[in-house]
Design an enzyme around this catalytic site. Structure first.
Site, PDB file in Angstrom:
ATOM      1  N   GLY A   1     -25.792   3.132   0.718  1.00 38.12           N
ATOM      2  CA  GLY A   1     -25.077   3.112  -1.102  1.00 38.12           C
ATOM      3  C   GLY A   1     -25.499   2.472  -2.313  1.00 38.12           C
TER       4      GLY A   1
ATOM      5  N   GLY B   1     -23.574   3.963  -5.294  1.00 43.67           N
ATOM      6  CA  GLY B   1     -22.653   4.351  -6.143  1.00 43.67           C
ATOM      7  C   GLY B   1     -22.063   3.109  -7.263  1.00 43.67           C
TER       8      GLY B   1
ATOM      9  N   LYS C   1       0.892  -1.236  -0.330  1.00 49.38           N
ATOM     10  CA  LYS C   1       0.313   0.156   0.042  1.00 49.38           C
ATOM     11  C   LYS C   1       0.629   1.327   0.283  1.00 49.38           C
ATOM     12  CE  LYS C   1      -4.574   0.862  -0.017  1.00 49.38           C
ATOM     13  NZ  LYS C   1      -5.468  -0.186  -0.513  1.00 49.38           N
TER      14      LYS C   1
ATOM     15  N   VAL D   1     -20.944   0.166  -6.821  1.00 53.66           N
ATOM     16  CA  VAL D   1     -20.750  -1.199  -6.594  1.00 53.66           C
ATOM     17  C   VAL D   1     -22.266  -1.186  -6.379  1.00 53.66           C
ATOM     18  CG1 VAL D   1     -19.937  -3.021  -4.959  1.00 53.66           C
ATOM     19  CG2 VAL D   1     -18.535  -1.100  -5.764  1.00 53.66           C
TER      20      VAL D   1
HETATM   21  P1  NAI Z   1     -18.935   5.259  -4.539  1.00 50.58           P
HETATM   22  O1  NAI Z   1     -18.400   5.761  -3.887  1.00 50.58           O
HETATM   23  O2  NAI Z   1     -19.204   4.953  -5.783  1.00 50.58           O
HETATM   24  O3  NAI Z   1     -20.339   4.502  -4.133  1.00 50.58           O
HETATM   25  C1  NAI Z   1     -20.744   5.174  -2.651  1.00 50.58           C
HETATM   26  C2  NAI Z   1     -22.176   5.262  -2.241  1.00 50.58           C
HETATM   27  O4  NAI Z   1     -22.571   5.436  -1.093  1.00 50.58           O
HETATM   28  C3  NAI Z   1     -22.278   6.740  -2.900  1.00 50.58           C
HETATM   29  O5  NAI Z   1     -23.444   6.745  -3.968  1.00 50.58           O
HETATM   30  C4  NAI Z   1     -23.250   7.566  -1.375  1.00 50.58           C
HETATM   31  O6  NAI Z   1     -23.111   9.034  -1.977  1.00 50.58           O
HETATM   32  C5  NAI Z   1     -23.515   6.337  -0.963  1.00 50.58           C
HETATM   33  N1  NAI Z   1     -22.816   6.653   0.620  1.00 50.58           N
HETATM   34  C6  NAI Z   1     -22.108   7.417   0.958  1.00 50.58           C
HETATM   35  N2  NAI Z   1     -22.394   7.967   2.648  1.00 50.58           N
HETATM   36  C7  NAI Z   1     -23.176   7.384   2.659  1.00 50.58           C
HETATM   37  C8  NAI Z   1     -24.352   6.887   4.019  1.00 50.58           C
HETATM   38  N3  NAI Z   1     -24.054   7.680   5.313  1.00 50.58           N
HETATM   39  N4  NAI Z   1     -25.137   5.776   4.335  1.00 50.58           N
HETATM   40  C9  NAI Z   1     -26.194   6.337   2.835  1.00 50.58           C
HETATM   41  N5  NAI Z   1     -25.451   6.200   1.528  1.00 50.58           N
HETATM   42  C10 NAI Z   1     -23.767   6.464   1.593  1.00 50.58           C
HETATM   43  O7  NAI Z   1     -18.173   3.857  -4.239  1.00 50.58           O
HETATM   44  P2  NAI Z   1     -17.953   2.452  -4.201  1.00 50.58           P
HETATM   45  O8  NAI Z   1     -16.727   2.354  -5.327  1.00 50.58           O
HETATM   46  O9  NAI Z   1     -19.945   1.690  -4.714  1.00 50.58           O
HETATM   47  O10 NAI Z   1     -17.767   1.885  -2.649  1.00 50.58           O
HETATM   48  C11 NAI Z   1     -18.402   1.475  -2.325  1.00 50.58           C
HETATM   49  C12 NAI Z   1     -17.847   0.686  -1.221  1.00 50.58           C
HETATM   50  O11 NAI Z   1     -17.220  -0.833  -1.748  1.00 50.58           O
HETATM   51  C13 NAI Z   1     -17.120   1.267  -0.880  1.00 50.58           C
HETATM   52  O12 NAI Z   1     -16.972   1.154   1.123  1.00 50.58           O
HETATM   53  C14 NAI Z   1     -15.431   0.669  -1.019  1.00 50.58           C
HETATM   54  O13 NAI Z   1     -14.543   0.945  -0.084  1.00 50.58           O
HETATM   55  C15 NAI Z   1     -15.978  -0.743  -1.441  1.00 50.58           C
HETATM   56  N6  NAI Z   1     -15.462  -1.059  -2.367  1.00 50.58           N
HETATM   57  C16 NAI Z   1     -15.030  -0.357  -3.499  1.00 50.58           C
HETATM   58  C17 NAI Z   1     -14.718  -1.409  -4.416  1.00 50.58           C
HETATM   59  C18 NAI Z   1     -14.763  -0.939  -6.324  1.00 50.58           C
HETATM   60  O14 NAI Z   1     -14.573  -1.500  -6.981  1.00 50.58           O
HETATM   61  N7  NAI Z   1     -15.102   0.210  -6.758  1.00 50.58           N
HETATM   62  C19 NAI Z   1     -14.036  -2.375  -4.111  1.00 50.58           C
HETATM   63  C20 NAI Z   1     -13.533  -2.911  -2.896  1.00 50.58           C
HETATM   64  C21 NAI Z   1     -14.403  -2.336  -2.084  1.00 50.58           C
END
Ligand code: NAI
Length: 334
Positions: free
Chosen positions: A169, A171, A76, A173
């Site tokens: 969430g 987002g 990392k 994923v």
């Molecule tokens: P993203 O940033 O695209 O989506 C996160 C979503 O959660 C957003 O729509 C945001 O508005 C929402 N959010 C934030 N705080 C919130 C809350 N308090 N309550 C409800 N919704 C809330 O992130 P992504 O890429 O979708 O990742 C989601 C999770 O998965 C993160 O924890 C990330 O670390 C983990 N992750 C993602 C990977 C990837 O390939 N993108 C790989 C492994 C883990």
């Protein structure tokens, strides 16, 4: 105790005054193969805190690789963010150091590091995973989580078409996961702090819930896909799901919360097993020259299933079993 007293293979500081760059690179283990791990840019209070976070995240990557069957280990980079940071220069400098490691370490995205930053890294090294090259990483993550939820539902003796999943969430994923579950006939409840995202998801069949209700929503599986630490002592009591399985990293606020969930009979698919889809896609691109296929990513389902079955047999929470399995594989392979 400083992180320097923990076990690791290599650590170095990247420092350049003109760019305001201070970053710590940690390679936790390369016993099974080269280390994989992204660059986290964060307002760390100093080098010690940056190093401690890099060490912790690198160790987690070592375990994650072993659990995903990737012949690799964990590394990392923690880059200290501040208003005077020359971001492009700092990422280039990190790229130069990664290049000097000669293939012992492949870096990539993490919190605070996007495509433009990785393009700067790529000016100095090819040992970097860029979504432009390997493809969208949220898709394999969502696919792996979908497969993992499938394994959980099997243990609950429930067909996907009869299941209700509550996603926190929507987002990159979470929205892809919602679409896959709806396609498979599941009922999907979801919440997001971003009202626009929630409205968009409603169009393809998601039932919106206020954010404060999502953890306690009556459902079969609660899928955290937003923040880490969402399962704390209060959440364990509020949960009305029979299982927790989602993409978020570090879902459990503390180890005690995992034990409490286990005592309540709630199955937990450990984050380090279920969210490895992006790691598989990126690592296998570097190691085998092709990104992992959807079938390969779906093997995450079987891996989640093995952990849950062993947890039941040994009567120990699944996250404890996951660490045990990873350590067994690392020592067997070393
Ligand atoms: P993203 O940033 O695209 O989506 C996160 C979503 O959660 C957003 O729509 C945001 O508005 C929402 N959010 C934030 N705080 C919130 C809350 N308090 N309550 C409800 N919704 C809330 O992130 P992504 O890429 O979708 O990742 C989601 C999770 O998965 C993160 O924890 C990330 O670390 C983990 N992750 C993602 C990977 C990837 O390939 N993108 C790989 C492994 C883990």
């Amino acid at each position: 105790m400083s992180w320097l007293e923990h076990e690791f293979e290599h650590a170095e500081i990247v420092r350049e005054a003109a760019a305001g760059c201070v970053a710590v690179i940690v390679l936790h283990s390369t016993r099974l193969g080269p280390a994989f791990g992204g660059i986290r840019r964060w307002a760390y209070p100093g080098v010690e805190a940056a190093g401690a976070d890099a060490w912790c995240l690198a160790e987690a990557m070592t375990l994650k690789c072993a659990l995903a069957g990737v012949p690799g280990g964990g590394g990392k980079v923690a880059l200290i963010d501040h208003p005077r940071l020359d971001r492009a220069a700092a990422y280039e400098m990190i790229g130069a150091r990664v290049e000097r490691l000669g293939g012992r370490f492949f870096t990539g995205p993490d919190v605070g590091t996007g495509s433009d930053d990785l393009a700067c890294v790529a000016r100095r090294t090819g040992y970097v995973t860029r979504p432009e090259v390997v493809g969208d990483l949220a898709e394999p993550t969502a696919h792996g989580v979908f497969a993992g939820i499938g394994a959980v539902l099997e243990r609950l003796e429930l067909a996907c078409s009869d299941a209700t999943v509550a996603i926190q969430g929507l987002g990159a994923v979470g929205s892809r996961l919602a679409a896959k579950l709806i396609d498979a006939g599941a009922r999907v409840l979801a919440a997001d702090v971003d009202a626009e995202r929630l409205a968009r998801a409603r169009e393809f069949g998601v039932e919106p819930l206020p954010n404060e209700e999502i953890v306690g929503a009556p459902c079969d599986v609660f899928a955290p896909c937003a923040l880490g630490g969402v399962i704390d002592a209060g959440a364990v009591q509020r949960l009305r799901a029979r299982a927790v399985a989602g993409a978020a990293n570090n879902v459990l606020a503390t180890p005690a919360d995992g034990h409490a969930m286990w005592r309540r009979g709630i199955l937990y698919a450990p984050d380090c097993v279920i969210n490895a889809g992006a790691l598989l896609r990126g690592a296998l691109h570097h190691l085998e020259g092709v990104p992992a296929s959807a079938e390969r990513i779906a093997t995450i389902g079987a891996r989640v299933g093995e952990i849950l079955d062993r947890a039941r047999r040994e009567n120990v929470p699944p996250e404890v079993i996951a660490v045990r399995v990873a350590r067994e594989r690392i020592s067997a392979g070393s």
